[in-house]
Design an enzyme around this catalytic site. Sequence first.
Site, PDB file in Angstrom:
ATOM      1  CE1 TYR A  32     -45.873  16.237 -57.132  1.00 15.30           C
ATOM      2  CE2 TYR A  32     -47.652  14.972 -58.103  1.00 15.30           C
ATOM      3  CZ  TYR A  32     -46.316  15.114 -57.812  1.00 15.30           C
ATOM      4  OH  TYR A  32     -45.426  14.142 -58.199  1.00 15.30           O
ATOM      5  NE  ARG A  51     -48.082  11.486 -50.842  1.00 21.18           N
ATOM      6  CZ  ARG A  51     -47.995  10.593 -51.825  1.00 21.18           C
ATOM      7  NH1 ARG A  51     -47.072   9.646 -51.787  1.00 21.18           N
ATOM      8  NH2 ARG A  51     -48.830  10.629 -52.843  1.00 21.18           N
ATOM      9  NE  ARG A 104     -37.817  34.845 -59.467  1.00 21.81           N
ATOM     10  CZ  ARG A 104     -36.574  34.778 -58.971  1.00 21.81           C
ATOM     11  NH1 ARG A 104     -35.959  35.874 -58.569  1.00 21.81           N
ATOM     12  NH2 ARG A 104     -35.956  33.622 -58.876  1.00 21.81           N
ATOM     13  CG  HIS A 106     -35.396  33.625 -53.363  1.00 24.16           C
ATOM     14  ND1 HIS A 106     -35.278  34.568 -54.350  1.00 24.16           N
ATOM     15  CD2 HIS A 106     -34.776  32.511 -53.819  1.00 24.16           C
ATOM     16  CE1 HIS A 106     -34.607  34.058 -55.363  1.00 24.16           C
ATOM     17  NE2 HIS A 106     -34.297  32.809 -55.075  1.00 24.16           N
ATOM     18  CE  LYS A 153     -47.684  12.936 -55.177  1.00 22.61           C
ATOM     19  NZ  LYS A 153     -46.755  12.236 -56.044  1.00 22.61           N
ATOM     20  CD  GLU A 186     -38.615   8.414 -54.925  1.00 24.12           C
ATOM     21  OE1 GLU A 186     -39.740   7.985 -54.644  1.00 24.12           O
ATOM     22  OE2 GLU A 186     -38.279   9.605 -54.735  1.00 24.12           O
ATOM     23  CG  LEU A 210     -43.545  10.672 -52.535  1.00 24.27           C
ATOM     24  CD1 LEU A 210     -43.459  12.170 -52.268  1.00 24.27           C
ATOM     25  CD2 LEU A 210     -44.465  10.417 -53.709  1.00 24.27           C
TER      26      LEU A 210
HETATM   27  N1  PDD Z   1     -45.978   9.817 -58.720  1.00 30.30           N
HETATM   28  N2  PDD Z   1     -41.997   8.321 -55.993  1.00 30.30           N
HETATM   29  C1  PDD Z   1     -42.145   9.399 -56.780  1.00 30.30           C
HETATM   30  C2  PDD Z   1     -40.971  10.258 -57.079  1.00 30.30           C
HETATM   31  C3  PDD Z   1     -43.418   9.709 -57.305  1.00 30.30           C
HETATM   32  O1  PDD Z   1     -43.586  10.797 -58.080  1.00 30.30           O
HETATM   33  C4  PDD Z   1     -44.514   8.857 -57.014  1.00 30.30           C
HETATM   34  C5  PDD Z   1     -45.896   9.120 -57.525  1.00 30.30           C
HETATM   35  C6  PDD Z   1     -44.292   7.736 -56.186  1.00 30.30           C
HETATM   36  C7  PDD Z   1     -45.401   6.812 -55.793  1.00 30.30           C
HETATM   37  O2  PDD Z   1     -46.287   7.441 -54.885  1.00 30.30           O
HETATM   38  P1  PDD Z   1     -47.811   7.016 -54.787  1.00 30.30           P
HETATM   39  O3  PDD Z   1     -47.834   5.540 -54.555  1.00 30.30           O
HETATM   40  O4  PDD Z   1     -48.316   7.769 -53.618  1.00 30.30           O
HETATM   41  O5  PDD Z   1     -48.479   7.388 -56.081  1.00 30.30           O
HETATM   42  C8  PDD Z   1     -43.028   7.509 -55.688  1.00 30.30           C
HETATM   43  C9  PDD Z   1     -47.241  10.380 -59.068  1.00 30.30           C
HETATM   44  C10 PDD Z   1     -48.301   9.378 -59.353  1.00 30.30           C
HETATM   45  C11 PDD Z   1     -47.062  11.447 -60.141  1.00 30.30           C
HETATM   46  O6  PDD Z   1     -46.210  12.298 -59.932  1.00 30.30           O
HETATM   47  O7  PDD Z   1     -47.790  11.448 -61.134  1.00 30.30           O
END
Ligand code: PDD
Length: 288
Positions: A32, A51, A104, A106, A153, A186, A210
């Site tokens: 996503y 990304r 289903r 894997h 992501k 993070e 991320l």
């Molecule tokens: N979250 N780290 C994680 C684990 C995240 O889920 C996000 C973003 C970021 C920051 O990434 P960016 O600057 O590209 O938004 C870092 C989004 C906004 C969400 O899951 O809603």
Amino acid sequence: MTIAFLNDQFLPLEEARISPMDRGFLFGDGIYEVIPTLHGKAVGMNAHLDRLQNGLDELAITNPKTKAQWTELVSELVTKNTQALNSASVGVYIQVSRGTEMKRAHGYPDNITPTVFAFAFATAAPPVPDKAAVVTFDVASGEDKRWQRCNIKSTSLLGNVMHYQQGRQAGKQEIILLNSRREVTEASSCNVFVVKEGIIMTPPLDHQILPGITRKLVIESLAAEGVEVQEVPVTAEVLFSADEVWLTSSSKEISPVTSVDDKPVGNGQAGDVWLKAITAFNKHKFTL
Ligand code: PDD
């Protein structure tokens, strides 16, 4: 009522339906993005779409749209929802799952059509570049217990969701995560920057975090102003003795953290370096 997009059509969000056999539902098998827009203008569109492509490549899912088609979709969702959302700040969520198969298993199925889902939502106003007026964050800290592919992501966000909830249970608005070496990775939904003795630092890109687009734009907008950000490991010791701590994400842009585990960061207020960073970010965010 907002208008969403599912596979090849726009429809009211409430009416969007997918099969429970979709692998996004069964396995979290999808990627996503959340793309921020302000007054209809996207921030970091190209980087978000790069990304998305990287994530889909990691999962061997064929990207169902070109960059131009994604850009068009994001802009159409913003336009179609402007009135309903009534907000200058609109986020667009896009998701591509591997698709639906009536069994289903894997292993990745052959010949499966990815499911595309997207919707627009109102986000909080971006932080105001004012140390006294900006919304600040009190956060918790905790051991990072997520998987070892946090650079993807993925829609499999349970680890992040559980960490976010851990912070919330401690009465905090976010949680900063530390790996087994007690280095910052993070936060549950944001990247982390710290400032100590005038040096701006953020953990380097690897499988533990991320590659945030806001993180990238912050580094680039500060560089454009001649200010360096060091991408280096940030230990718990540095975190807890930092003069400033910031969270960055598409919806928070650069938001100051004023306490970690109830210990004030610096003087417990947004700092001067944060002000410099948000000012640089606002100057360059639409052009980088
Ligand atoms: N979250 N780290 C994680 C684990 C995240 O889920 C996000 C973003 C970021 C920051 O990434 P960016 O600057 O590209 O938004 C870092 C989004 C906004 C969400 O899951 O809603």
